[in-house]
Design a protein around this motif. Structure first.
Motif, mmCIF file in Angstrom:
data_model
loop_
_atom_site.group_PDB
_atom_site.id
_atom_site.type_symbol
_atom_site.label_atom_id
_atom_site.label_comp_id
_atom_site.label_asym_id
_atom_site.label_seq_id
_atom_site.Cartn_x
_atom_site.Cartn_y
_atom_site.Cartn_z
ATOM 1 N N ARG A 1 0.834 -1.200 0.000
ATOM 2 C CA ARG A 1 0.000 0.000 0.000
ATOM 3 C C ARG A 1 0.869 1.250 0.000
ATOM 4 N NH1 ARG A 1 -5.131 -0.030 1.755
ATOM 5 N NH2 ARG A 1 -5.118 1.971 0.646
ATOM 6 N N LYS A 2 0.354 2.296 -0.669
ATOM 7 C CA LYS A 2 1.005 3.599 -0.680
ATOM 8 C C LYS A 2 -0.021 4.663 -0.329
ATOM 9 C CE LYS A 2 3.455 6.945 -3.575
ATOM 10 N NZ LYS A 2 3.968 7.285 -4.920
ATOM 11 N N PHE A 3 0.376 5.614 0.522
ATOM 12 C CA PHE A 3 -0.528 6.676 0.958
ATOM 13 C C PHE A 3 0.166 8.024 0.770
ATOM 14 C CE2 PHE A 3 -1.354 2.870 3.432
ATOM 15 C CZ PHE A 3 -2.728 2.723 3.318
ATOM 16 N N ASP A 4 -0.490 8.926 0.071
ATOM 17 C CA ASP A 4 -0.011 10.294 -0.082
ATOM 18 C C ASP A 4 -0.798 11.184 0.877
ATOM 19 O OD1 ASP A 4 1.866 9.722 -2.134
ATOM 20 O OD2 ASP A 4 0.223 9.656 -3.593
ATOM 21 N N LEU A 5 -0.084 11.830 1.773
ATOM 22 C CA LEU A 5 -0.711 12.562 2.867
ATOM 23 C C LEU A 5 -0.422 14.054 2.748
ATOM 24 C CD1 LEU A 5 0.467 10.203 5.767
ATOM 25 C CD2 LEU A 5 -1.611 10.001 4.388
ATOM 26 N N GLY A 6 -1.424 14.858 3.047
ATOM 27 C CA GLY A 6 -1.257 16.302 3.119
ATOM 28 C C GLY A 6 -1.889 16.832 4.395
ATOM 29 N N SER A 7 -1.108 17.508 5.217
ATOM 30 C CA SER A 7 -1.596 18.029 6.493
ATOM 31 C C SER A 7 -1.286 19.518 6.571
ATOM 32 C CB SER A 7 -0.937 17.297 7.661
ATOM 33 O OG SER A 7 -1.240 15.910 7.621
ATOM 34 N N TYR A 8 -2.243 20.276 7.132
ATOM 35 C CA TYR A 8 -2.116 21.728 7.177
ATOM 36 C C TYR A 8 -2.689 22.224 8.503
ATOM 37 C CZ TYR A 8 -2.434 20.283 2.301
ATOM 38 O OH TYR A 8 -2.294 19.607 1.122
ATOM 39 N N SER A 9 -2.128 23.311 8.999
ATOM 40 C CA SER A 9 -2.626 23.883 10.240
ATOM 41 C C SER A 9 -2.332 25.374 10.250
ATOM 42 C CB SER A 9 -1.944 23.214 11.449
ATOM 43 O OG SER A 9 -2.528 23.640 12.659
ATOM 44 N N ALA A 10 -3.257 26.147 10.794
ATOM 45 C CA ALA A 10 -3.080 27.594 10.894
ATOM 46 C C ALA A 10 -3.800 28.093 12.127
ATOM 47 C CB ALA A 10 -3.613 28.295 9.650
ATOM 48 N N GLY A 11 -3.261 29.152 12.705
ATOM 49 C CA GLY A 11 -3.887 29.717 13.883
ATOM 50 C C GLY A 11 -3.530 31.177 14.039
ATOM 51 N N ALA A 12 -4.256 31.854 14.870
ATOM 52 C CA ALA A 12 -4.002 33.265 15.149
ATOM 53 C C ALA A 12 -4.283 33.556 16.609
ATOM 54 C CB ALA A 12 -4.878 34.147 14.255
ATOM 55 N N GLN A 13 -3.509 34.514 17.147
ATOM 56 C CA GLN A 13 -3.695 34.951 18.520
ATOM 57 C C GLN A 13 -3.799 36.469 18.547
ATOM 58 O OE1 GLN A 13 -0.562 36.031 20.577
ATOM 59 N NE2 GLN A 13 -1.260 35.682 22.663
ATOM 60 N N TRP A 14 -4.754 36.943 19.328
ATOM 61 C CA TRP A 14 -4.981 38.379 19.446
ATOM 62 C C TRP A 14 -4.897 38.773 20.911
ATOM 63 C CZ3 TRP A 14 -10.328 40.884 20.029
ATOM 64 C CH2 TRP A 14 -10.190 42.282 20.102
ATOM 65 N N PRO A 15 -3.865 39.519 21.306
ATOM 66 C CA PRO A 15 -3.804 40.046 22.676
ATOM 67 C C PRO A 15 -4.702 41.267 22.798
ATOM 68 C CG PRO A 15 -1.848 40.690 21.455
ATOM 69 C CD PRO A 15 -2.661 39.847 20.529
ATOM 70 N N PHE A 16 -5.973 41.029 23.091
ATOM 71 C CA PHE A 16 -6.967 42.098 23.015
ATOM 72 C C PHE A 16 -6.796 43.148 24.106
ATOM 73 C CE2 PHE A 16 -8.711 38.518 25.347
ATOM 74 C CZ PHE A 16 -9.251 39.092 26.489
ATOM 75 N N THR A 17 -6.042 42.812 25.160
ATOM 76 C CA THR A 17 -5.693 43.778 26.188
ATOM 77 C C THR A 17 -4.436 43.249 26.863
ATOM 78 O OG1 THR A 17 -6.580 45.094 28.028
ATOM 79 C CG2 THR A 17 -7.017 42.725 28.077
ATOM 80 N N PRO A 18 -3.579 44.103 27.420
ATOM 81 C CA PRO A 18 -2.324 43.621 28.003
ATOM 82 C C PRO A 18 -2.544 42.487 29.009
ATOM 83 C CG PRO A 18 -2.288 46.008 27.877
ATOM 84 C CD PRO A 18 -3.674 45.579 27.470
ATOM 85 N N GLY A 19 -1.827 41.381 28.783
ATOM 86 C CA GLY A 19 -1.908 40.246 29.682
ATOM 87 C C GLY A 19 -2.953 39.220 29.331
#
Length: 671
Positions: A412-430
């Protein structure tokens, strides 16, 4: 589910209720700076950007190091990590317990040692011990999210990296090391571990080792769940005998380092099924690690790693005859390039190869559990990070080709594609909020494709399916956290939709060692179906690493379901816990209480709900200075209430409770 929602709502509301207090703390800038100063910066070695634990905004991370690691250290990696947020353990006796992250286990949670795959067979079955030894670890890291794509498409649940720094990366001015010995009352456990680092010129040297012996452990009540007439006292076949030894050397300079290491592991432990068996495990491992600092303009580092593992274990019957022999010889290479910021993006690109020969052959002339199979994997990966104003964005991708070539079966042969993305927003100090989305694909493991024989340690006859498709997981996670001040907290919610999820279904059919109708083994047939896993976690801490009083409260829950109906097997229980600690100069003490709810969300073949339990632990330590040595005397108490604790994530939950009340006494020195 009502109980779960109530617990999670209470935990999250408790975390949010600290906002007013935190704002009061932030009123004084000087006080806030002092609060931040007490939290040590521990670097996550498995992160491509080498950031500290508090900076892991898109990959929820936990690092166990220092006193915290020594206090929580158990006889297995699963036991050591079992009370971390979102982490449970498979619990297959004292010798074998693997971490389970958010209800995902086996090959979906990758085990690393110094950033390289451990290459054992612990992902195949819960009775197989992880070959990385936590007793000589400097730190243990739990990592999820985009950065996990550097290490494998199959790490849908995340990864655990055991860091022992066997290949030195810095020169010591004088010999430095630590030694520890401890004794446990519940199993007459004796252990001694240590490490030593030094240097000769510009060559760094390292050696470490661990010896552990324990007898069958005491259990609080009857062995078999809901059967008062079953045996009590000590749990048969719960002993362990383990020895590890490792050494490394490295040439070190301003340009970087280049080093090698070798290590050996010998481990013999019991399997506390009703039939009883033993596993005799051995491994030799060889590693090479090279890092170049700023070799070219625009390039920060180039890394190259190579690891070769020769692993074998035999599953023995009551006459010490090998019933099944598992073997894996694996060669892994990794090359990574971390570039300087380019158009605002800072990240790592690289490639990884794996070449493995795996088998699970009969030692008695019967059918082989898994035939000799040659597997290869070639992957390209990239992880990048950039700030867009106050918003930090992190993204990763991995393309991988996996081949499985079994002897006498379908390639067997498997072609794999994986992706990930994220974002962070410091909406106020701390404070910050974030979101991560990912698509990860996993090739079916060798045993899922080609099993066709007895697995005596689990008392099953395993049947794979060579026609399985690749798994595809789609995950979304939302987080909210406070990251500064004496009071800190975080809350995460997640959902994971998995297409063509592979699981073992014990269908109730009894067969013999040849697979014919009989009474010895239960058929376990690997099946594939769509599944969903969702859950939530919350944690609030006060003065986590500072002098004086410290507090921690946490709660976590997850639920895995098959889309066509029914629960996934061996799902973790909903938990809520409180830790309290105190530090004053050389004195340190702590108390931990964890309450796990009844777990009655059962798979079709699971018969009994797992009862609720309360686990109480405590520790006290005193450090004294003796010349150039720090000497720490410690006592650790576990399961103080002597409760009959059974893990819903354990195949043996009905016949193998956790140990009863245990007092660990020990001494540790650092120099």
């Amino acid at each position: 589910m009502n109980v779960q929602r109530t617990l999670l709502a209470s935990a999250i509301l408790s975390a949010l209720s600290t906002l007013n207090y935190a704002n009061a703390q932030a009123a004084s800038a000087a006080a806030g700076a002092a609060a931040d100063a007490v939290v040590p910066k521990v670097i996550v070695t498995a992160n491509p950007f080498g950031k500290s634990e508090g900076d892991q905004i898109l990959t929820p991370t936990k690092i166990l190091a220092g006193d915290e690691l020594r206090d929580k250290l158990g006889g297995s990696l699963g036991e050591t990590l079992s009370n971390e947020l979102g982490v449970s353990a498979s619990g297959f006796g004292a010798g074998a317990s693997r971490p389970i992250i958010r209800g995902l286990e086996g090959s979906r949670v990758k085990m690393l040692e110094n950033g390289m795959a451990v290459a054992d067979v612990s992902g195949l079955s819960n009775d197989h011990a992880v070959s990385a030894d936590g007793a000589v670890a400097r730190q243990i890291e739990i990592l999820r999210g985009p950065a996990a794509l550097l290490y494998g498409s199959g790490a849908i649940g995340g990864l655990v990296n055991v860091v022992n720094e066997r290949i030195p990366t810095a020169l010591e001015d004088k010999p430095a090391g630590q030694l520890e010995t401890r004794y446990g009352t519940v199993d007459k456990g004796r252990s001694a571990s240590g490490s030593l680092d030094g240097a000769v010129g510009n060559i760094g040297l390292h050696i470490d080792g661990n010896i552990r012996r324990s007898d069958d452990y005491k259990i609080p009540d009857s062995r078999v769940l809901n059967d008062p007439s079953s045996s009590s006292g000590r749990l048969p076949q719960s002993f362990t005998r383990q020895d590890t030894l490792g050494a490394g050397a490295s040439l070190i300079g301003d340009w970087g380092h280049a080093g090698v290491s070798v290590s050996s592991l010998n481990n013999r432990y019991g399997i506390p099924t009703l039939e009883g068996s033993q596993i005799d495990q051995s491994q030799m491992r060889y590693d090479l690690d090279t890092l170049l600092n700023k070799p070219f303009a625009g390039v920060e580092t180039i890394k190259f790693k190579l690891g070769y593992t020769d692993y074998e274990h035999a599953e023995l019957d009551d006459e010490n005859k090998a019933e099944v022999i598992f073997a894996n010889r694996a060669l892994e290479t990794r090359a990574e390039l971390t570039h300087a910021p380019l158009a605002g993006w800072h990240g790592t690109v690289g490639m990884q190869t794996e070449n493995a020969h795996f088998s699970a052959l009969s030692g008695e002339g019967g059918p082989d559990t898994v035939p000799v199979t040659h597997s290869t994997s070639n992957a390209l990966f990239v992880v990048e990070e950039r700030d867009f104003g106050p918003v930090r964005v992190n993204a990763g991708a991995r393309l991988e080709s996996v081949k499985r070539r079994p002897l006498g079966n379908v390639e067997r042969k498997f072609d794999l594609g994986s992706y990930s993305a994220g974002a962070q927003w410091p909406f106020t100090p701390g404070y910050s909020m974030g979101a991560t989305v990912s698509v990860a694909q996993r090739a079916p493991a060798t045993e899922e494709l080609y099993s066709g024989g007895p697995h005596d340690a689990t008392a099953t006859f395993d049947i794979g399916n060579a026609d399985f498709k690749k798994e595809t997981s789609r995950n979304i996670e939302l987080s909210l956290q406070k990251v500064s001040g004496l009071v800190r907290w975080k809350a995460n919610v997640f959902q994971n939709k998995v297409k063509d999820f592979i699981y073992g279904n014990i269908n109730g059919t009894l067969v013999d060692e040849e697979g014919n109708p009989g009474e010895e083994l239960l058929q376990r047939v690997y099946q594939q179906a769509d599944a969903s896993i969702r859950g939530a976690e919350a944690e609030v801490t006060y003065n986590q690493h500072g002098e004086g009083l410290s507090l921690r409260g946490f709660a976590d829950t997850s639920r895995g379901k098959l889309d066509h109906g029914g629960s996934l097997p061996l799902q973790p229980a909903t938990r809520i816990g409180v830790d309290a600690g105190y530090r004053s100069g050389p004195l340190r003490a702590g108390l931990s209480v964890v309450r796990a709810q009844t777990q009655d969300r059962l798979a079709s073949f699971e018969q009994n709900a797992t009862p609720a339990y309360t686990q109480v632990s405590a520790n006290v330590a005193y450090t004294q200075r003796m010349g150039s040595f720090d000497l720490t005397w410690f006592m650790i108490a576990r399961n103080l209430l002597n409760e009959d604790i059974r893990l819903s994530t354990s195949v043996l939950k009905d016949v193998s409770p956790l140990p009863g009340r245990n007092f660990l006494f020990g001494v540790r020195t650092k120099f």
